[in-house]
Design an enzyme around this catalytic site. Structure first.
Site, PDB file in Angstrom:
ATOM      1  N   CYS A   2       0.817  -1.207   0.000  1.00 22.00           N
ATOM      2  CA  CYS A   2       0.000   0.000   0.000  1.00 22.00           C
ATOM      3  C   CYS A   2       0.856   1.265   0.000  1.00 22.00           C
ATOM      4  O   CYS A   2       1.894   1.326   0.637  1.00 22.00           O
ATOM      5  CB  CYS A   2      -0.878   0.044   1.236  1.00 22.00           C
ATOM      6  SG  CYS A   2      -1.899  -1.401   1.418  1.00 22.00           S
ATOM      7  N   ARG A  27       5.290   0.148  -6.071  1.00 22.27           N
ATOM      8  CA  ARG A  27       5.280  -0.632  -4.836  1.00 22.27           C
ATOM      9  C   ARG A  27       4.365  -1.856  -4.936  1.00 22.27           C
ATOM     10  O   ARG A  27       4.474  -2.781  -4.132  1.00 22.27           O
ATOM     11  CB  ARG A  27       4.797   0.236  -3.675  1.00 22.27           C
ATOM     12  CG  ARG A  27       5.728   1.366  -3.351  1.00 22.27           C
ATOM     13  CD  ARG A  27       5.062   2.375  -2.432  1.00 22.27           C
ATOM     14  NE  ARG A  27       4.783   1.833  -1.114  1.00 22.27           N
ATOM     15  CZ  ARG A  27       5.622   1.894  -0.095  1.00 22.27           C
ATOM     16  NH1 ARG A  27       6.777   2.466  -0.234  1.00 22.27           N
ATOM     17  NH2 ARG A  27       5.292   1.387   1.083  1.00 22.27           N
ATOM     18  N   TRP A  74      -2.859  -2.662  -1.646  1.00 24.30           N
ATOM     19  CA  TRP A  74      -2.431  -4.016  -1.995  1.00 24.30           C
ATOM     20  C   TRP A  74      -3.195  -4.931  -1.053  1.00 24.30           C
ATOM     21  O   TRP A  74      -2.966  -4.933   0.153  1.00 24.30           O
ATOM     22  CB  TRP A  74      -0.917  -4.128  -1.782  1.00 24.30           C
ATOM     23  CG  TRP A  74      -0.293  -5.359  -2.333  1.00 24.30           C
ATOM     24  CD1 TRP A  74       0.109  -5.592  -3.616  1.00 24.30           C
ATOM     25  CD2 TRP A  74       0.056  -6.549  -1.600  1.00 24.30           C
ATOM     26  NE1 TRP A  74       0.678  -6.838  -3.734  1.00 24.30           N
ATOM     27  CE2 TRP A  74       0.654  -7.450  -2.512  1.00 24.30           C
ATOM     28  CE3 TRP A  74      -0.073  -6.946  -0.268  1.00 24.30           C
ATOM     29  CZ2 TRP A  74       1.125  -8.709  -2.143  1.00 24.30           C
ATOM     30  CZ3 TRP A  74       0.377  -8.208   0.101  1.00 24.30           C
ATOM     31  CH2 TRP A  74       0.972  -9.068  -0.837  1.00 24.30           C
ATOM     32  N   GLY A 100      -0.317  -1.234   6.210  1.00 21.91           N
ATOM     33  CA  GLY A 100       0.023  -2.127   7.316  1.00 21.91           C
ATOM     34  C   GLY A 100      -1.133  -3.065   7.606  1.00 21.91           C
ATOM     35  O   GLY A 100      -2.049  -3.202   6.791  1.00 21.91           O
ATOM     36  N   GLU A 481      19.069 -16.091  -8.413  1.00 27.02           N
ATOM     37  CA  GLU A 481      18.583 -14.751  -8.739  1.00 27.02           C
ATOM     38  C   GLU A 481      18.028 -14.729 -10.173  1.00 27.02           C
ATOM     39  O   GLU A 481      17.003 -14.108 -10.447  1.00 27.02           O
ATOM     40  CB  GLU A 481      19.729 -13.736  -8.543  1.00 27.02           C
ATOM     41  CG  GLU A 481      19.409 -12.306  -8.904  1.00 27.02           C
ATOM     42  CD  GLU A 481      18.223 -11.696  -8.172  1.00 27.02           C
ATOM     43  OE1 GLU A 481      17.736 -12.267  -7.196  1.00 27.02           O
ATOM     44  OE2 GLU A 481      17.768 -10.629  -8.624  1.00 27.02           O
TER      45      GLU A 481
END
Ligand code: G6P
Length: 608
Positions: A2, A27, A74, A100, A481
């Protein structure tokens, strides 16, 4: 995860908020919304999907006013649909944006329901709006209401709050999730990170854990977790506004791959004196702390964890220091034995990853000291660690990490050197490594020059569903990776194995539909690796090899070889990462996926 943006100004803020949300898109999110106070009431617009959908709605409906809060969500509690998008409101009085997770929301929700509050979303956040409303109705001003509400919340949060009767005011709070204040001239802002606000300010205040801030156009007042008024320093953003633009590239990820010659140079430039690493760059207490180190515990997540795995090889082979490395989400929840003299090293691009931060906090009083290798100055990990080394990669926007990883490796090499001096690393060896580092930018440039050949190679992957990545030694984490990059952005299942493990399972999967990628520098593991590659070839597997020597590793039927420049062995894990980044990028472009914002993923994972 978020993203939060808020603004109080004289001018209309909807455009500023929308631009801020666009800048936070990297993000990761799945819905967006905004609430603006128009001088009389708070009006809200929310949309599922991209920020652009919210922008289209704004164009059509407008949201006038000079104070507002906005959010990209999110989804955690409740599906990514419009009624779950933030801001959440209590009636038409209070608007809240939240990043959060509120862990005790169910208990709070049933209590609020008993008091007549009606819930219109499935989120944990909505309880905050109603708690604030209850507190204001019982006589508290908005700041006192936020203080009271925050006291009853368990979990992690960054909050932005507005109230209908508090014209031009925003109250912000942070505990466990990042939040910065942007300091303007006659206007002030909040955001989850600085990038959101670069078009409007380059001056920032980083809130500390437990801080509550009251913003008006003219003033910023901050209270710390004990309720004391505090002054927090203002710092300037040093990278310039354009560092976060695409700069003519089709995707941020490609731009960031191409920036690696410059940023890996920035990661060691100015940190070398007379051919030796200057350890004062780690912080004032560096020498005193390093003198007492007996072993290293590295903690990280995702790509940063892979950097940590490579550092383990370096710490033990070059420096001769015992080194453990573990993903933060495991480490923090098991009971660990921490030996005396442990330097706790966290590696994090963002400095805000919830698990990494929690792992550090959990062991603070058992370790000798903490060091963070990080790309974001002022982030939580940087502020809470005794020592830090910034990776200087500049803002990384693509969710799939590229330049952050290679600069982390440079920083970890510097760390290995300064610690290794106290163990088995000789001054001659140190000078040799420093000389090798000077070659790194041009070696990366030469690897990037292979882009066209790698793009052609990528066509063999676009129709495939699975792939295998192999490497040995420090090239095993590089294979990991490479596999992570491919799965993240092309959605092709990719697994990495240390090549020596091939015959213990994955060989059973190998056939013509399973491309096998190998990183094969010309080092002392090459003969062993070649034997492993024979095993693949003999089973009809198609091999794609990035090889240090095209004489030692020859192309043939089903064996594609791309020759890498010759290089000092110490640089191999850094340089061999580049072609794997490019390969995943081109496969993703061929598949038409959202390269910079792959589905379901977030750049900054600020919740567990
Ligand atoms: C997320 C990102 C990854 C990153 C990981 C750790 O999963 O998508 O790119 O490697 O978090 O993040 P950090 O900021 O701690 O390096």
């Amino acid at each position: 995860m978020c993203g939060i943006v808020g603004a109080t100004a004289e001018r209309s803020v909807a455009g500023i908020l929308l631009e801020g949300l666009k800048r936070l898109e990297y993000r990761g999110y799945d819905s967006a919304g905004m609430a603006v106070w128009d001088g009389a009431s708070i009006n809200r617009l929310r949309r599922a999907g991209k920020v652009q959908a919210l922008g289209d709605a704004l164009d059509e409906l407008g949201l006038p006013g000079s104070t507002g809060i906005a959010h990209t969500r999110w989804a955690t509690h409740g599906k990514p649909v419009e009624h779950n998008a933030h801001p959440h409101m209590s009636g038409n009085q209070v608007a809240v944006v939240h990043n959060g997770i509120i862990e005790n929301f169910e208990r709070l929700k049933s209590d609020l329901k008993e008091h007549g509050y009606v819930f219109t979303s499935d989120t944990d956040t909505e309880v905050i709006a109603h708690l604030l409303d209850r507190s204001v109705k019982s006589g508290s001003d908005l700041v006192a209401a936020v203080k009271q509400t925050v006291g009853s919340l368990e979990g992690a949060f960054a909050l932005g709050v507005m109230h209908q009767s508090n014209s031009g005011e925003i109250v912000a709070a942070r505990k466990g999730s990042p939040l910065v204040i942007g300091v303007g001239i006659g206007e002030n802002f909040i955001a989850s990170d600085q990038l959101a606000l670069l078009p409007v300010t380059d001056r920032f205040i980083f809130l500390e854990e437990g801080d509550i801030a009251h913003l008006t156009r003219e003033e910023i007042v901050i209270w710390d977790k004990s309720g004391q008024l505090v002054e927090r320093p203002i710092s300037r953003y040093e990278h310039g506004v354009t560092a976060a633009d695409k700069g003519g590239f089709k995707h941020y990820m490609l731009k960031e791959i191409y920036e690696q010659p410059a940023v890996t140079l920035a990661a060691f430039e100015g940190r070398i004196n007379d051919g030796l690493v200057d350890e004062s760059v780690f912080g004032e207490q560096a020498t005193a702390i390093f003198d007492q180190v007996k072993q290293i515990q590295i903690i990280a997540c995702g790509t940063s964890y892979h950097a940590g795995m490579i550092a383990k090889y370096w710490m033990e082979s070059l420096a001769g220091i015992p080194c453990h490395v573990e993903v933060a989400s495991e480490y923090r929840y098991r009971s660990v034995v921490i030996q005396e003299g442990t330097l706790f090293v966290s590696i994090s691009q963002s400095g805000e990853t919830a698990d990494t931060l929690a792992a550090l906090r959990d062991v603070q009083d058992q370790i000798l000291a903490s060091l963070t290798i990080c790309n974001v100055p002022g982030s939580s990990l940087v502020r809470e660690s005794d020592l830090n080394l910034m990776t200087k990669a500049g803002p990384e926007i693509g969710v799939a990490s590229t330049k952050a990883f290679t600069t982390q490796l440079v920083a970890l090499l510097l760390t290995t050197i300064v610690l290794g001096r106290r163990f088995k690393l000789t001054e001659d060896k140190e000078r040799e490594i420093v000389l090798a580092l000077a070659e790194l930018p041009s070696l990366i440039e030469r690897s990037i020059a292979m882009d066209g050949a790698i793009e052609s190679m990528s066509q063999s992957f676009a129709e495939k569903h699975h792939s295998l990545f192999l490497g040995r030694g420090t090239l095993y984490p590089v294979a990991m990776e490479g596999a992570l990059k491919l799965k993240e952005i092309s959605y092709i299942h990719a697994e990495a194995y240390p090549a020596g493990e091939l015959k213990h399972g994955p060989l059973a999967l190998v056939d013509k539909d399973m491309p096998v990628v190998a990183v094969a520098p010309q080092n002392d593991m090459l003969d062993k690796l070649k034997a492993n590659l024979q095993e693949v070839s003999a089973r009809g597997g198609e091999l794609f090899i990035f090889a240090g020597s095209t004489q030692d590793v020859q192309p043939g039927e089903g064996i594609h070889v791309l020759g890498m420049p010759s290089m000092p062995q110490i640089l191999e894990p850094i340089v061999y990462t580049i072609p794997l980044q490019l390969l995943s990028y081109h496969v993703a472009v061929l598949k038409g996926t959202d390269v910079d914002q792959p589905r379901n993923l977030a750049k900054s994972v600020t919740v567990e």
